[in-house]
Design an enzyme around this catalytic site. Structure first.
Site, PDB file in Angstrom:
ATOM      1  N   LYS A  15       0.815  -1.217   0.000  1.00  0.00           N
ATOM      2  CA  LYS A  15       0.000   0.000   0.000  1.00  0.00           C
ATOM      3  C   LYS A  15       0.849   1.267   0.000  1.00  0.00           C
ATOM      4  O   LYS A  15       0.435   2.290  -0.532  1.00  0.00           O
ATOM      5  CB  LYS A  15      -0.962   0.012   1.188  1.00  0.00           C
ATOM      6  CG  LYS A  15      -0.322   0.062   2.571  1.00  0.00           C
ATOM      7  CD  LYS A  15      -1.362  -0.063   3.666  1.00  0.00           C
ATOM      8  CE  LYS A  15      -0.747  -0.095   5.052  1.00  0.00           C
ATOM      9  NZ  LYS A  15      -0.200   1.211   5.483  1.00  0.00           N
ATOM     10  N   ARG A  71      -5.926   0.489  17.884  1.00  0.00           N
ATOM     11  CA  ARG A  71      -6.501   0.570  16.553  1.00  0.00           C
ATOM     12  C   ARG A  71      -7.455  -0.616  16.436  1.00  0.00           C
ATOM     13  O   ARG A  71      -8.395  -0.724  17.191  1.00  0.00           O
ATOM     14  CB  ARG A  71      -5.406   0.610  15.470  1.00  0.00           C
ATOM     15  CG  ARG A  71      -5.917   1.173  14.133  1.00  0.00           C
ATOM     16  CD  ARG A  71      -4.837   1.265  13.086  1.00  0.00           C
ATOM     17  NE  ARG A  71      -4.408  -0.032  12.593  1.00  0.00           N
ATOM     18  CZ  ARG A  71      -3.513  -0.218  11.635  1.00  0.00           C
ATOM     19  NH1 ARG A  71      -2.936   0.838  11.069  1.00  0.00           N
ATOM     20  NH2 ARG A  71      -3.165  -1.436  11.242  1.00  0.00           N
TER      21      ARG A  71
END
Length: 363
Positions: free
Chosen positions: A39, A134
Site C-alpha cells: 500500500k 486501533r
C-alpha cells in the site's frame, strides 16, 4: 496525456527487490514468513512484482483495488487484506484474497456466508488489541470465544491464526514482552480448539526490530512489512538501527526549477494565513537566493518528508503547487530548467505514487 517529464518519482526496481530479499532472508533465519505490504507504493504492479519475486509469502494491502491490480498484472502470490473488511466489500474480499484480518463477528459471519456462496474456504487472522488501540479484540475472552465459533461453527472459514498491530496509532513499541502477550492469547485459543494455529502475526515494520535484535518470541512466525522494505528509513531514523545493508533510495523525487531570484527572506506586508490556513514563522535573514519548483504539497504531502540531495539547499516552504528553496549556500549554480532531486520518507512515497501529476519512471 502528459508526456514523460517533471515532477517525477524514479523507482529503482533492482534496489526494491534487494530490500525484499534482505528482509525475507533475515526473517527466515527466525522461522518467520513475510507478507509484503504494497500500500505504501500504491500497489504499483511493477513494484508488486519485486515483492513476489523477492520471496514474500503473501502480497498484502489495505486496499482491494491494489490487490485487483496485482492479480490483473499476473501476480500469482496469494493475496491478503490487512484492513478489517467492510461489509460492503465482502464479495470481493472472498473473490480476491486468501487471507484477511478480522475483529468483528458480524464481518466473520458475512465472510463465511459469502465463502459458502463462492465455494471457497477463506482464511482469517483474529486481531488482538494489545494497547495500540486501533483494530482488534480488547477483551481476550471475547476473542477466544470468537475463535472457537470460527473453528467450530463457521464451516467456510479457516482460523489461520492471531495477530496484532503496534505502533501505527498509539505509538506502542513492539517489545518482546508485548509480543509475548500475543503468544499467550494464541495459546489460550489453541487450548480451546485443540490444535496449533498456523500463524501468529506479530505486527509490521516496527516488529522487525525484534528480528534484528534476535529477541522476537519463538512462536511469532509471520510479519506484515511495508516501509521496512520500501525505504528502510524508520528504524534508523527513529530507533537508531543500522540499515546500511538495505537501499534507502529506492524512490527519488525530482522536480524542475521554474524561477531563480534574489528576494527577502521575510514576507513583506501584514501577515495573516497561508493557503492551508496556517501562519508559519519566518526568519529574517536578509536578501537570499531562492529557487521555485513546479511541485507542491498536493504532490508529496509535507516538506518535512522530503530531503534535498544537493548540498547547501534548504526547503523554506511550499504551497499547493510550488516549493520554495533557499539556494544561497548551494554548491550548484541553479538555473531555470534545472532538476532538483529529493530523498523521500514513507508518507511522501504514498503521495507521489498516488498523484496523477507526478510521473513514475522505472530505473
Amino acid at each position: 496525456m502528459k508526456k514523460q517529464g517533471y515532477p517525477r518519482v524514479e523507482i529503482n526496481l533492482d534496489y526494491l527487490k534487494h530490500n525484499v530479499e534482505y528482509v525475507v532472508g533475515k526473517c527466515a533465519e527466525k522461522g518467520i514468513e513475510v507478507a509484503g505490504v504494497i500500500k505504501g507504493t500504491t500497489g504499483i504492479p511493477q513494484c508488486v512484482e519485486q515483492f513476489a519475486d523477492g520471496g514474500v509469502k503473501y502480497i498484502a494491502s489495505s486496499r482491494l483495488e491494489q490487490l485487483q491490480d496485482a492479480k490483473d498484472f499476473g501476480i500469482e502470490k496469494p493475496l491478503m487484506l490487512i484492513r478489517i473488511p467492510m461489509l460492503s466489500e465482502i464479495e470481493d474480499v472472498v473473490r480476491l484474497t486468501e487471507l484477511s484480518l478480522n475483529s468483528e463477528m458480524e464481518v466473520l459471519e458475512a465472510l463465511n456466508a459469502e465463502a459458502g456462496k463462492q465455494g471457497k474456504k477463506h482464511k482469517v487472522i483474529l486481531m488482538a488489541d494489545l494497547g495500540d488501540l486501533r483494530e482488534g479484540f480488547w477483551d481476550k475472552e471475547e476473542m477466544t470465544e470468537a475463535a472457537v465459533k470460527v473453528e467450530k461453527e463457521l464451516e467456510h472459514l479457516e482460523l489461520a491464526g492471531v495477530g496484532t498491530n503496534v505502533g501505527c496509532y498509539g505509538s506502542i513499541l513492539a517489545t518482546e514482552e508485548k509480543l509475548d502477550e500475543l503468544v499467550a492469547v494464541a495459546e489460550q485459543i489453541e487450548g480451546r480448539i485443540g490444535r496449533q494455529l498456523e500463524l501468529i502475526s506479530g505486527g509490521a515494520t516496527s516488529s522487525f526490530m525484534r528480528v534484528i535484535d534476535g529477541d522476537i518470541p519463538e512462536r511469532v512466525n509471520f510479519l506484515r512489512i511495508g516501509e521496512g522494505i520500501l525505504l528502510a528509513r524508520d528504524l534508523e531514523l527513529f530507533y537508531g538501527y543500522d540499515m546500511s545493508e538495505m537501499h534507502q533510495d529506492v524512490y527519488t523525487l525530482k522536480a524542475e526549477v521554474i524561477e531563480v531570484k534574489d528576494k527577502p527572506s521575510h514576507p513583506v506586508g501584514e501577515i495573516a494565513v497561508d493557503a492551508f490556513g496556517h501562519t508559519p514563522e519566518y526568519v529574517d535573514r536578509g536578501i537570499r537566493r531562492r529557487a521555485l519548483l513546479a511541485i507542491g504539497k498536493v504532490d508529496y504531502g509535507s516538506i518535512d518528508e522530503i530531503f534535498p540531495q544537493d548540498e547547501g539547499v534548504e526547503i523554506l516552504g511550499a504551497s499547493s503547487d510550488h516549493t520554495i528553496l533557499d539556494i544561497e549556500d548551494a554548491k550548484r549554480d541553479f538555473k531555470v530548467g534545472d532538476i532538483v532531486s529529493f530523498g523521500i520518507n514513507y508518507a511522501s512515497v504514498v503521495y507521489v505514487t498516488n498523484c496523477r501529476n507526478v510521473q513514475i519512471v522505472y530505473v
